[in-house]
Design a protein around this motif. Structure first.
Motif, PDB file in Angstrom:
ATOM      1  N   CYS A  77       0.703   2.855  -0.873  1.00 20.11           N
ATOM      2  CA  CYS A  77       2.128   3.182  -0.819  1.00 20.11           C
ATOM      3  C   CYS A  77       2.982   1.982  -1.198  1.00 20.11           C
ATOM      4  O   CYS A  77       4.169   2.106  -1.462  1.00 20.11           O
ATOM      5  N   GLY A 114       8.286   0.086  -0.871  1.00 17.65           N
ATOM      6  CA  GLY A 114       7.187   0.416  -1.771  1.00 17.65           C
ATOM      7  C   GLY A 114       6.911  -0.639  -2.831  1.00 17.65           C
ATOM      8  O   GLY A 114       6.044  -0.451  -3.669  1.00 17.65           O
ATOM      9  N   TYR A 145       6.942   6.552   4.055  1.00 20.16           N
ATOM     10  CA  TYR A 145       6.564   6.805   2.666  1.00 20.16           C
ATOM     11  C   TYR A 145       6.108   8.235   2.424  1.00 20.16           C
ATOM     12  O   TYR A 145       5.876   8.624   1.302  1.00 20.16           O
ATOM     13  N   LYS A 149      10.213  10.907   3.940  1.00 17.51           N
ATOM     14  CA  LYS A 149      10.930   9.674   3.613  1.00 17.51           C
ATOM     15  C   LYS A 149      12.393   9.941   3.269  1.00 17.51           C
ATOM     16  O   LYS A 149      12.733  11.001   2.746  1.00 17.51           O
TER      17      LYS A 149
END
Length: 160
Positions: A77, A114, A145, A149
């Motif tokens: 991620c 990320g 994530y 999200k």
């Protein structure tokens, strides 16, 4: 010196990977043991932490050196989390206190959600304010994530 003391941090290999638990294992009731083995150290009774609720984030401004050891998330991620707050930096006496596992979301007004480890650290290094604002999410990566999200617009409006 300090030659390698290798292998100390090795995790023991799980009995079987999660995607290898078969219906037969489940039928025999072995899946509970296998999954417990896989999730060793992961709190499965974790309550949902809403990434669209600003109260689940901490924000603080720190002067450098901050003294935070960040580590990249596993599982593809991206993003980094707080592994350790060192005694030697401004984070040690900061309020709110950073906790191991806090997910770094933004540096100043830049969303680093990320991002790869190096890019994230570059964003911190590039900040030339007297104190650098960090925004961190206090909750599991699966919510930060995953399908729940928050949108980039939400971050811009609520946190940055």
């Amino acid at each position: 010196g300090g030659g390698g003391g290798g292998g100390g941090g090795k995790k023991k290999k799980p009995l079987v990977a999660a995607d290898r638990v078969t219906p037969f294992d489940r039928w025999l009731g072995l899946d509970k043991d296998l999954e417990a083995e896989l999730n060793d150290g992961v709190d499965q009774d974790v309550t949902y932490v809403d990434p669209s609720d600003a109260s689940n984030y901490v924000s603080l401004s720190l002067v450098k050196p901050m003294g935070i050891a960040f580590v990249e998330n596993e599982g593809g991620c991206g993003g980094v989390f707080v592994d350790e707050v060192l005694d030697s930096g401004s984070a040690a006496s900061a309020s709110p206190v950073l906790a191991r596992g806090d997910q770094l979301v933004a540096v100043g007004s830049t969303l680093v959600l990320g991002w790869e480890f190096d890019a994230t650290l570059d964003a911190i290094k590039a900040s030339d304010d007297s104190a650098t604002k960090l925004v961190l999410f206090r909750g599991p990566t699966s919510f930060l994530y995953g399908p729940t999200k928050a949108s980039e617009e939400w971050y811009q409006e609520n946190l940055l």
